[in-house]
Design an enzyme around this catalytic site. Sequence first.
Site, PDB file in Angstrom:
ATOM      1  N   ASP A  61       3.219  -4.711 -13.225  1.00  7.83           N
ATOM      2  CA  ASP A  61       1.996  -4.358 -13.959  1.00  7.83           C
ATOM      3  C   ASP A  61       2.011  -4.670 -15.450  1.00  7.83           C
ATOM      4  O   ASP A  61       1.339  -3.983 -16.230  1.00  7.83           O
ATOM      5  CB  ASP A  61       1.677  -2.871 -13.771  1.00  7.83           C
ATOM      6  CG  ASP A  61       1.248  -2.533 -12.366  1.00  7.83           C
ATOM      7  OD1 ASP A  61       1.085  -3.465 -11.549  1.00  7.83           O
ATOM      8  OD2 ASP A  61       1.083  -1.342 -12.059  1.00  7.83           O
ATOM      9  N   LYS A 171      -0.509  -6.039  -5.361  1.00  8.02           N
ATOM     10  CA  LYS A 171      -0.418  -4.718  -4.741  1.00  8.02           C
ATOM     11  C   LYS A 171      -1.732  -3.978  -4.956  1.00  8.02           C
ATOM     12  O   LYS A 171      -2.535  -4.344  -5.814  1.00  8.02           O
ATOM     13  CB  LYS A 171       0.755  -3.908  -5.307  1.00  8.02           C
ATOM     14  CG  LYS A 171       0.641  -3.529  -6.780  1.00  8.02           C
ATOM     15  CD  LYS A 171       1.873  -2.750  -7.210  1.00  8.02           C
ATOM     16  CE  LYS A 171       1.828  -2.380  -8.683  1.00  8.02           C
ATOM     17  NZ  LYS A 171       0.770  -1.444  -9.016  1.00  8.02           N
ATOM     18  N   CYS A 204       3.703   3.452 -11.178  1.00  6.13           N
ATOM     19  CA  CYS A 204       3.900   2.312 -10.269  1.00  6.13           C
ATOM     20  C   CYS A 204       5.355   1.858 -10.199  1.00  6.13           C
ATOM     21  O   CYS A 204       5.838   1.468  -9.131  1.00  6.13           O
ATOM     22  CB  CYS A 204       2.997   1.158 -10.671  1.00  6.13           C
ATOM     23  SG  CYS A 204       1.243   1.517 -10.413  1.00  6.13           S
TER      24      CYS A 204
END
Length: 261
Positions: A61, A171, A204
């Site tokens: 991310d 994802k 995450c």
Amino acid sequence: MTQRQTPLVPLGSSVRNLWHVSAQEVDLVRDAPPPPQVAVAQDGERRIQLDINRTALIVIDMQNDFCHPDGWLGHIGVDVTPARAPIEPLRRLLPALREAEMPVVWLNWGNRADRLNLSPALLHVYKPTGEGVGLGDPLPLSGEPVLESGSWAAAVVDELAPWPEDIRVNKYRMSGFKDTELDSILRNLNVTTLLFAGVNADQCVLCTLQDANFHGYDCLLLEDCCATTSPQYCMDATLYNVRQCFGFVIDSEQLVSQLAG
């Protein structure tokens, strides 16, 4: 055993995980080069040996929506300065890992344009009243859809632009193992050990690391290559739980130094 009549042809998507076949023979023995090893230490104390041939880096991310001032978090008033902290350590680490031919996996939010991969429960996390800018909604200034695959919002920040040979996985949850091809890719790469970097460390990154542990991977969190925009106690709890339950915490500079040597 009959004499081999035709040359064996490699069969597989990764040089780390190949059969060799012909019309007369199937060789299931994988090539096993001597493992190049490096040693790192958790908290400067416990020595950890790594087989570089069976290790991959997972960067999670490091995207414009999380790390760029004009992205989603910046729009809703979050100071993204902490989320940018991993950029420079990763800029030092990535060349060393690529030189060692270690796979680099960019694991990012990348939602469908129709949002059919997103449940109401997931949408609610980021849009609890139904108002405002949530997953897939256009950012007011740029019009880019939040974390939509192929958009500027979901792209990795320019400072860390992936190389063509790097691996990209989209994802749709906080864990990168849920409903994705990540595990299959890692198995085909013959990887058993994972290095984790990115944001948010307590969300995450941690969820993916926990699932990796549950799948049987060895897990090492690169503390200086992770960050969060959450309060400091969230980072402290993340580091504690990784050390206590799910793996190890190390510093990327150890790897850079070892690989350079």
